[in-house]
Design an enzyme around this catalytic site. Structure first.
Site, short mmCIF file in Angstrom:
data_model
loop_
_atom_site.label_atom_id
_atom_site.label_comp_id
_atom_site.label_asym_id
_atom_site.label_seq_id
_atom_site.Cartn_x
_atom_site.Cartn_y
_atom_site.Cartn_z
N TYR A 30 0.82 -1.22 0.00
CA TYR A 30 0.00 0.00 0.00
C TYR A 30 0.85 1.27 0.00
CZ TYR A 30 -4.76 -1.78 0.79
OH TYR A 30 -5.99 -2.35 0.67
N LYS B 9 2.88 -15.38 1.97
CA LYS B 9 3.02 -16.08 0.68
C LYS B 9 4.51 -16.38 0.55
CE LYS B 9 1.30 -17.66 -3.19
NZ LYS B 9 0.33 -18.76 -3.27
N ASP C 58 -3.47 -18.04 0.09
CA ASP C 58 -4.52 -18.68 -0.70
C ASP C 58 -5.23 -19.75 0.13
OD1 ASP C 58 -2.10 -20.08 -0.76
OD2 ASP C 58 -2.28 -20.72 -2.85
N ASP D 44 -6.46 -6.80 4.11
CA ASP D 44 -7.60 -6.13 3.47
C ASP D 44 -8.54 -7.17 2.88
OD1 ASP D 44 -9.12 -3.99 2.31
OD2 ASP D 44 -8.17 -4.46 0.39
N ASP E 169 -12.45 -8.77 4.53
CA ASP E 169 -13.75 -8.72 3.84
C ASP E 169 -14.37 -10.12 3.82
OD1 ASP E 169 -13.52 -6.01 3.18
OD2 ASP E 169 -14.38 -6.33 1.18
C1 IPM Z 1 -10.40 -1.02 4.15
C2 IPM Z 1 -10.67 -0.37 2.81
C3 IPM Z 1 -9.51 0.55 2.47
C4 IPM Z 1 -8.27 -0.30 2.38
C5 IPM Z 1 -9.69 1.40 1.20
C6 IPM Z 1 -10.96 2.20 1.23
C7 IPM Z 1 -8.51 2.29 0.95
O1 IPM Z 1 -10.89 -1.34 1.85
O2 IPM Z 1 -10.27 -0.28 5.15
O3 IPM Z 1 -10.36 -2.25 4.21
O4 IPM Z 1 -7.98 -0.87 1.31
O5 IPM Z 1 -7.55 -0.40 3.37
MG MG Z 2 -10.99 -3.35 2.60
#
Ligand code: IPM
Ligand code: MG
Length: 361
Positions: free
Chosen positions: A141, A192, A224, A248, A252
């Site tokens: 990042y 990884k 993975d 990240d 999710d």
């Molecule tokens: C998160 C989001 C952010 C990230 C974006 C909005 C920059 O997806 O906080 O997980 O990638 O960190």
């Molecule tokens: Mg995110």
């Protein structure tokens, strides 16, 4: 002690969900006697529209002066064609970097009332309680060099850099081990290492930190496989620690185990416990302004703030209990709705949590 909180709603549903979190803060102030002071600032697209930058100077100053920051979400269709340097996401990334919030805690807890709302079978997810510790200020990042350049043959090529120093790996490792010590003492480090040298180093440093934590069982998993295991048998995990980008993605994925991404709060901490607290979901421009968004992840982020920055464990627990009580009553926003439940909007959900907080007092 006065708790100075910078409130940054951001864009899209960020504005609506933050309004509900502010109701909870007001209730803690008026009903529970907490000395809370809030001040609002613009960030993301809202910052760009007003000040030409996603992280306006006054917002950064406000965040620096505060004891803690509450953030909604950033981004939206409107700003997608802007240069990447001034896109709303840069506001969020700038706050993380400027405040040195390197440790991102993303707990995925399944409320028993929502076992049926997950897309996974109830027996796979019921009782789920896992913590993802994501490195937040390094890795791909932020790595340099980065950009898009023209090659000698005239083609454009895009490039980013995945880089971690030993000390960056070690400090996030220690945070994860410390958290594991307070939980089931099992830590899974995700990398990884079979392909990327950078994460081979990650693995080595995790091994050396482990020497200081003989009571924690450290394991390693390739990313993975970790993604697969999260949807196959998520209850095998207690604490996971991983890089910025892997965290990240995996968070999710973990969010959906809990029924909805609208349920997951997060804390981003610096070395001294100062933190920024935000739901892990985005600004959801497709449902913005329709009173549909689930404010619970943001409200649960308020609870994390009280626990991690202000050491108010009891009040944090009360907020979490109030959320549980609301779910017990069958009150649901559309993302967690199932047959027989009462569907409500964003504001009604916030009101219900505040009412449950007051009732339990
Ligand atoms: C998160 C989001 C952010 C990230 C974006 C909005 C920059 O997806 O906080 O997980 O990638 O960190
Ligand atoms: Mg995110």
């Amino acid at each position: 002690m006065t708790m100075k909180i910078a409130v940054l709603p951001g864009d899209g549903i960020g504005v609506e969900i933050m309004a509900e979190a502010v109701k909870v803060l007001d209730c803690l102030h008026s009903g529970f006697g907490l000395d809370i002071e809030t001040e609002q600032g613009l960030v993301g697209g809202a910052g760009y529209d007003t000040h030409g930058k996603p992280l306006p100077d006054e917002t950064l100053q406000l965040a620096k002066d505060a004891d803690a920051v509450m953030l909604g979400a950033v981004g939206g269709y409107k700003w997608e064609s802007l240069d990447i340097a001034v896109r709303p996401e840069k506001g969020l990334l700038g706050l993380r970097a400027e405040l040195e919030l390197f440790a991102n805690l993303r707990p995925a807890i399944l409320y028993p009332q929502l076992a049926g709302a997950s897309t996974l079978k109830p027996e796979v997810v019921s009782g789920l309680d896992l913590m993802i510790v994501r490195e937040l200020t390094g890795g791909i990042y932020f790595g340099q060099p980065r950009g898009v350049r023209i090659r000698d043959d005239g083609q454009r090529e895009g490039f980013n850099t995945l880089v971690y120093s030993e000390s960056e790996i070690e400090r996030i490792g220690r945070v994860a081990f410390d958290i594991a010590m307070k939980r089931d003492r099992r830590l899974c480090s995700v990398d990884k290492a079979n392909v990327l040298e950078c994460t081979e180093l990650w693995r080595e440093v995790m091994e050396s930190v482990a020497k200081d934590y003989p009571d924690v069982e450290l394991s390693h998993m390739y990313v993975d496989n970790a993604a697969m295991q999260l949807v196959r048998a998520p209850k095998q995990f207690d604490v996971m620690v991983t890089t910025n980008m892997f965290g990240d993605i995996l968070s999710d994925c973990a969010a959906m185990l809990t029924g909805s991404i609208g349920m997951l709060p997060s804390a981003s901490l610096d070395a001294n416990g100062k933190g920024m607290y935000e739901p892990i979901h985005g600004s959801a421009p497709d449902i913005a302004g329709q009173n549909k968004a689930n404010p619970l992840a943001t409200i649960l982020s308020v609870a994390m703030m009280l626990r991690y920055t202000f050491d108010e464990t009891d009040v944090a627990q009360r907020i979490e209990n109030a959320v549980g009580a609301v779910l017990d009553k069958g009150i649901r926003t559309v993302d967690i709705w199932s047959e027989g439940m009462q569907e409500v909007g964003t504001t009604e959900m916030g009101d219900a949590v505040v009412a449950a907080l007051r009732e339990a007092k």
